[in-house]
Motif scaffolding. Sequence first.
Motif, PDB file in Angstrom:
ATOM      1  N   SER A  28     -66.648   0.068  -6.707  1.00 20.70           N
ATOM      2  CA  SER A  28     -65.370  -0.626  -6.574  1.00 20.70           C
ATOM      3  C   SER A  28     -65.127  -0.897  -5.101  1.00 20.70           C
ATOM      4  CB  SER A  28     -64.235   0.229  -7.148  1.00 20.70           C
ATOM      5  OG  SER A  28     -64.375   0.374  -8.538  1.00 20.70           O
ATOM      6  N   ILE A  29     -64.838  -2.156  -4.783  1.00 23.16           N
ATOM      7  CA  ILE A  29     -64.632  -2.555  -3.396  1.00 23.16           C
ATOM      8  C   ILE A  29     -63.159  -2.887  -3.198  1.00 23.16           C
ATOM      9  CG2 ILE A  29     -65.256  -4.208  -1.598  1.00 23.16           C
ATOM     10  CD1 ILE A  29     -67.931  -4.568  -3.011  1.00 23.16           C
ATOM     11  N   SER A  30     -62.553  -2.290  -2.195  1.00 24.68           N
ATOM     12  CA  SER A  30     -61.135  -2.487  -1.928  1.00 24.68           C
ATOM     13  C   SER A  30     -60.857  -3.929  -1.549  1.00 24.68           C
ATOM     14  CB  SER A  30     -60.690  -1.558  -0.794  1.00 24.68           C
ATOM     15  OG  SER A  30     -59.392  -1.880  -0.372  1.00 24.68           O
ATOM     16  N   ARG A  31     -59.883  -4.546  -2.234  1.00 22.64           N
ATOM     17  CA  ARG A  31     -59.503  -5.912  -1.894  1.00 22.64           C
ATOM     18  C   ARG A  31     -58.817  -5.973  -0.528  1.00 22.64           C
ATOM     19  NH1 ARG A  31     -60.329  -9.431  -5.987  1.00 22.64           N
ATOM     20  NH2 ARG A  31     -60.479  -8.592  -8.106  1.00 22.64           N
ATOM     21  N   ILE A 262     -44.517   0.315  -1.966  1.00 20.26           N
ATOM     22  CA  ILE A 262     -45.288  -0.404  -2.983  1.00 20.26           C
ATOM     23  C   ILE A 262     -46.768  -0.111  -2.784  1.00 20.26           C
ATOM     24  CG2 ILE A 262     -43.629  -2.279  -3.324  1.00 20.26           C
ATOM     25  CD1 ILE A 262     -45.435  -3.993  -1.460  1.00 20.26           C
ATOM     26  N   HIS A 263     -47.499  -0.219  -3.876  1.00 22.66           N
ATOM     27  CA  HIS A 263     -48.958  -0.080  -3.850  1.00 22.66           C
ATOM     28  C   HIS A 263     -49.536  -1.481  -3.938  1.00 22.66           C
ATOM     29  CE1 HIS A 263     -52.884   1.212  -5.986  1.00 22.66           C
ATOM     30  NE2 HIS A 263     -53.001   1.392  -4.682  1.00 22.66           N
ATOM     31  N   ARG A 264     -50.163  -1.933  -2.872  1.00 19.45           N
ATOM     32  CA  ARG A 264     -50.641  -3.311  -2.840  1.00 19.45           C
ATOM     33  C   ARG A 264     -52.140  -3.424  -3.111  1.00 19.45           C
ATOM     34  NH1 ARG A 264     -51.531  -5.267   3.387  1.00 19.45           N
ATOM     35  NH2 ARG A 264     -52.125  -3.277   4.303  1.00 19.45           N
ATOM     36  N   GLY A 265     -52.815  -2.316  -3.206  1.00 15.72           N
ATOM     37  CA  GLY A 265     -54.271  -2.362  -3.272  1.00 15.72           C
ATOM     38  C   GLY A 265     -54.814  -2.340  -4.684  1.00 15.72           C
ATOM     39  N   ASN A 266     -55.900  -3.029  -4.889  1.00 11.78           N
ATOM     40  CA  ASN A 266     -56.716  -2.842  -6.079  1.00 11.78           C
ATOM     41  C   ASN A 266     -58.162  -3.139  -5.691  1.00 11.78           C
ATOM     42  OD1 ASN A 266     -56.742  -5.658  -5.963  1.00 11.78           O
ATOM     43  ND2 ASN A 266     -55.197  -5.856  -7.578  1.00 11.78           N
TER      44      ASN A 266
END
Length: 300
Positions: A28-31, A262-266
Amino acid sequence: MIKKNEITALLITSAIKSIPEIRKNMYSISRVAKDLNFIEETLENIKKFSGIDKFLIVHDFKIDSEISKIHNKNLFKLKNKYKFDLFISPSSLAMPSQLTASNAFKLGIRKIKSRYLLFWEHDHLFIKEVDWDLVSKSFINGSKLTKFNRQKNTINSKKELQKELILKKGLINQFFESNYKDLVSTNFYCNGPFIAETDFCEKLWNNVNFEIPNWNGIFGGFIEGPVNQKMVEEQLNQNEDDFRNKYPLFVYGGKSFDPIVIHRGNYYPKYKFSLFSFDTYRNIPRILKHKLFKIFKNKN
């Protein structure tokens, strides 16, 4: 009143992760990590909304990943500008990131000298200014760790921790009224942003079972899994007062407070191909779907 110069922001970062117990054939690569400015934006956001300007960054560095190498190089560039402490926690793509990130957490907290820490995973942002009177109020009334809420503070039990919610419904994440007016307590730890007494947080992370990989499922991922499993064990086998004295966890604000972070990462998947891997063939529909989506997105 908590003084801002008594707080170090501990920022954990990684550009790529491997969770083989969920998907053996995928990284999984962080956007957000693809944006070279995202760490700088995060640092500026924390400074603006909290006033904290002392940072310690730990990189869960996959030494066999080109993406991680680029991310590490960028961190060193920023280090000169922001004068933060940077520690590298080496790992590899073959190692489960649930374990390597948790090792990075523990490495970072050992380096902190301040009384308090602001724990921060790299893909979060403040959306409101911190009310330090509210934070101080929770610590004055016994908190050792106060979570900055990512959702509205919805009470699911009154002033009592309810073992029945766990035994009958499997509900381990409880928000309940504190014994103090306008404060919300919880029995649940998570890696969302929080402020804590450094010594308390270090003990919390170390007093768990890392021999069994309790990394996922209802207890949560990364270090959350072992910590929450331990806390639920003690909640089910202790009286309420003893449990709450040992785990005085609060949530920012009172009842019905709106989120402050807020959680902005996926992440997006990168598949590892092998002609000899059954997992490759099992994931062909998912791989093709991902490839077609990328083609369609690029055309538009």
